[in-house]
Design a protein around this motif. Structure first.
Motif, mmCIF file in Angstrom:
data_model
loop_
_atom_site.group_PDB
_atom_site.id
_atom_site.type_symbol
_atom_site.label_atom_id
_atom_site.label_comp_id
_atom_site.label_asym_id
_atom_site.label_seq_id
_atom_site.Cartn_x
_atom_site.Cartn_y
_atom_site.Cartn_z
ATOM 1 N N GLN A 10 51.041 59.132 18.460
ATOM 2 C CA GLN A 10 49.972 58.208 18.110
ATOM 3 C C GLN A 10 48.891 58.129 19.196
ATOM 4 N N LYS A 11 49.159 58.688 20.375
ATOM 5 C CA LYS A 11 48.129 58.684 21.418
ATOM 6 C C LYS A 11 47.075 59.733 21.075
ATOM 7 N N GLY A 12 45.817 59.331 21.142
ATOM 8 C CA GLY A 12 44.751 60.239 20.759
ATOM 9 C C GLY A 12 44.553 61.379 21.739
ATOM 10 N N PRO A 152 50.581 64.851 29.806
ATOM 11 C CA PRO A 152 51.177 64.097 30.923
ATOM 12 C C PRO A 152 50.221 63.033 31.457
ATOM 13 N N GLU A 153 50.082 61.981 30.718
ATOM 14 C CA GLU A 153 49.335 60.820 31.175
ATOM 15 C C GLU A 153 50.089 59.573 30.703
ATOM 16 N N PRO A 154 49.909 58.441 31.394
ATOM 17 C CA PRO A 154 50.812 57.296 31.213
ATOM 18 C C PRO A 154 50.884 56.764 29.777
ATOM 19 N N LYS B 16 37.569 55.835 25.503
ATOM 20 C CA LYS B 16 37.185 54.476 25.087
ATOM 21 C C LYS B 16 37.832 53.422 25.984
ATOM 22 N N THR B 17 39.159 53.472 26.077
ATOM 23 C CA THR B 17 39.892 52.447 26.813
ATOM 24 C C THR B 17 39.534 52.463 28.295
ATOM 25 N N THR B 18 39.474 53.650 28.872
ATOM 26 C CA THR B 18 39.148 53.782 30.297
ATOM 27 C C THR B 18 37.772 53.195 30.586
ATOM 28 N N SER B 19 36.789 53.505 29.743
ATOM 29 C CA SER B 19 35.428 53.021 29.975
ATOM 30 C C SER B 19 35.325 51.518 29.741
HETATM 31 N N1 ATP Z 1 36.688 60.569 33.472
HETATM 32 C C1 ATP Z 1 38.008 60.785 33.367
HETATM 33 N N2 ATP Z 1 38.618 61.648 34.209
HETATM 34 C C2 ATP Z 1 39.934 61.911 34.116
HETATM 35 N N3 ATP Z 1 40.752 61.351 33.213
HETATM 36 C C3 ATP Z 1 40.212 60.485 32.346
HETATM 37 C C4 ATP Z 1 38.821 60.139 32.364
HETATM 38 N N4 ATP Z 1 38.586 59.230 31.384
HETATM 39 C C5 ATP Z 1 39.766 59.020 30.782
HETATM 40 N N5 ATP Z 1 40.751 59.776 31.353
HETATM 41 C C6 ATP Z 1 42.147 59.878 30.953
HETATM 42 O O1 ATP Z 1 42.153 60.557 29.703
HETATM 43 C C7 ATP Z 1 43.107 59.951 28.805
HETATM 44 C C8 ATP Z 1 42.385 59.438 27.555
HETATM 45 O O2 ATP Z 1 41.507 58.409 27.922
HETATM 46 P P1 ATP Z 1 41.488 57.027 27.108
HETATM 47 O O3 ATP Z 1 42.885 56.575 26.799
HETATM 48 O O4 ATP Z 1 40.607 56.074 27.861
HETATM 49 O O5 ATP Z 1 40.765 57.511 25.772
HETATM 50 P P2 ATP Z 1 40.708 56.723 24.389
HETATM 51 O O6 ATP Z 1 39.493 57.201 23.677
HETATM 52 O O7 ATP Z 1 40.837 55.254 24.605
HETATM 53 O O8 ATP Z 1 42.007 57.273 23.644
HETATM 54 P P3 ATP Z 1 42.564 56.756 22.203
HETATM 55 O O9 ATP Z 1 41.709 57.443 21.187
HETATM 56 O O10 ATP Z 1 43.994 57.226 22.183
HETATM 57 O O11 ATP Z 1 42.413 55.257 22.194
HETATM 58 C C9 ATP Z 1 43.783 58.852 29.615
HETATM 59 O O12 ATP Z 1 44.940 59.409 30.201
HETATM 60 C C10 ATP Z 1 42.806 58.531 30.721
HETATM 61 O O13 ATP Z 1 43.460 58.065 31.893
#
Ligand code: ATP
Ligand code: ATP
Ligand code: MG
Ligand code: MG
Lengths: 257, 257
Positions: A10-12, A152-154, B16-19
């Motif tokens: 489920q993780k994108g 491999p990310e948390p 998304k989540t990171t930002s």
């Molecule tokens: N600029 C960056 N540099 C390195 N790693 C990043 C960067 N931005 C995000 N990541 C990493 O990439 C992965 C995906 O990022 P994130 O979870 O923020 O995306 P998301 O769009 O919220 O994903 P989802 O669609 O699953 O909600 C995470 O492991 C995050 O730590």
């Protein structure tokens, strides 16, 4: 040989579509008859494998196949070994259709749709969307096995646990044959301490479930999305090599049952 | 100042989540009162910002806030500038609740829930899941503006178009004040030809919509998920620098209206 595999987590952005596409392609190259099934309304698998616009599949895709319980009518032939049930963004209406309009069991519609044509194929490969909703439930209920992706990310590591619980639940309630076939570590950037740490933690926790093949992050794999999967240059071969190894492991695990 | 921003794009793993997390944190550090809202049942924003287990928020999260139309009761205080409406995996039942059990408008429940408390904050930041379902609709209906993420890869570039269409549709039907505030290019690996090509294509197509700040791929940003956001070492500062620049651009665009 007849085996249906769902590629999920489920993780994108964890490599589901890329792995489903490349493994489908490689199995077909080895001579197996493969049906790839795009079950994500973003249609990424469809674009990846056909290199066509999703507009070409409007009203001619897996949603219509399920509404009419007729998969045969909507199968798109990529080559004589590799077929595809495509998706387009209208598949986003699936949950409303199956909960509100459909009379049967909302969890098993995909399985009932695929049942009549399964015997034509050695492998059926289902690409799932990034959530544990009714599409993933349908995919798992239609499968003999599932492969989960581990980037491999948390957050992806955490997601594995809930994915496993979902598999166990469906196994006990709906599909006793469902096997958790394995976990594929992908997009590994092994120069980083964090990636290695998460990989080893997953290895300790999930042991034999983890495939020994690890797919590293390679630009060429991302480029394949635009060019289609190629095996011409040295770069192509280097990118496909780990997936070729994975296919060997996968076939071994499928046959071992 | 009172401005609600949804961070969205239906392509998974685009940042998304990171930002959302880092911008919320930085705005709070600048002295703004910020409410972060986790609207993804995977609870990644909640884990990122609190560094707590999701179990701590079972039955005490944004789903209960909407069921009772009482956000105040479920706000979690991170510090005096940064509050959070958390999510846990029970939020996955939201679509069933809002379509089947809820009597009001299924698109505006989040907005109606947030309305009474919005004035307490300068910024409300909503983290959305990777799909264009009812959660994204609710987020956009509750927002003054939305920022879309662009990871420079083909599927994410394609996803922008559908995201933009969704924004236009809701703007014309439900929320005339909704602004497409900008597109943030993130996870850019500018050593690769493909990333540069996609970035330039997006720049040509979306022009001023693209923020001039580009967030490069950096391991430290991924490490923040486990450690929480830090600003102690040189590595920390290098990782946060582009987000600090983004915050300046964002504030300018918000005030420019
Ligand atoms: N600029 C960056 N540099 C390195 N790693 C990043 C960067 N931005 C995000 N990541 C990493 O990439 C992965 C995906 O990022 P994130 O979870 O923020 O995306 P998301 O769009 O919220 O994903 P989802 O669609 O699953 O909600 C995470 O492991 C995050 O730590
Ligand atoms: N091993 C790899 N090396 C480099 N890039 C990769 C690799 N695997 C996948 N990618 C790229 O990473 C992005 C995400 O991969 P992909 O779309 O296959 O993930 P997904 O899990 O299907 O995402 P979603 O959750 O949105 O369906 C894509 O741009 C893809 O081309
Ligand atoms: Mg995918
Ligand atoms: Mg997220």
């Amino acid at each position: 040989m007849n085996f249906t595999i769902s590629w999920g987590i489920q993780k994108g952005g964890s490599g589901k579509t890329t792995s489903c596409a490349i493994v489908s392609h490689l199995l077909a190259e080895k001579g197996y008859r493969v049906l790839a099934i795009d079950f994500d309304s973003q249609g990424n698998l469809t674009q990846f494998l056909t290199q066509m616009s999703l507009f070409e599949f409007e009203d001619k895709n897996v949603l219509q196949a399920m509404e009419e319980k007729n998969a045969d009518k909507y199968i798109h032939i990529i080559n004589d070994r590799l077929h595809l049930l495509p998706a387009d963004d209208y598949l986003a209406t699936f949950s409303k259709f199956v909960y509100v309009d459909y009379d049967g069991n909302p969890q098993t519609l995909l399985q009932e749709t695929l049942e009549p044509i399964k015997s034509r194929y050695d492998f059926l490969m289902i690409d799932l969307p990034p959530n544990l909703g009714i599409e993933t439930i349908n995919g798992l209920c239609a499968s003999d096995g599932t492969i989960a992706l581990l980037q491999p990310e948390p957050f992806c590591y955490d997601a594995l646990q809930r994915y496993e619980e979902t598999v166990d639940l469906l196994k006990s309630q709906v599909n006793p044959n469902l096997r958790f076939l394995g976990i594929l570590t992908t997009m590994m950037d092994s120069r980083t301490v964090l990636d290695e740490a998460i990989y080893h933690r997953a290895k300790a926790r999930y042991e034999d479930l983890l495939f020994s093949t690890v797919i590293k992050r390679r630009v060429r794999l991302k480029e394949f999305t635009l060019s289609g999967i190629k095996n011409e240059s040295l770069k192509d071969q280097a990118a496909l090599r780990p997936y070729i190894d994975l296919v060997e492991e996968l076939i071994y695990r499928v046959k071992k049952e």
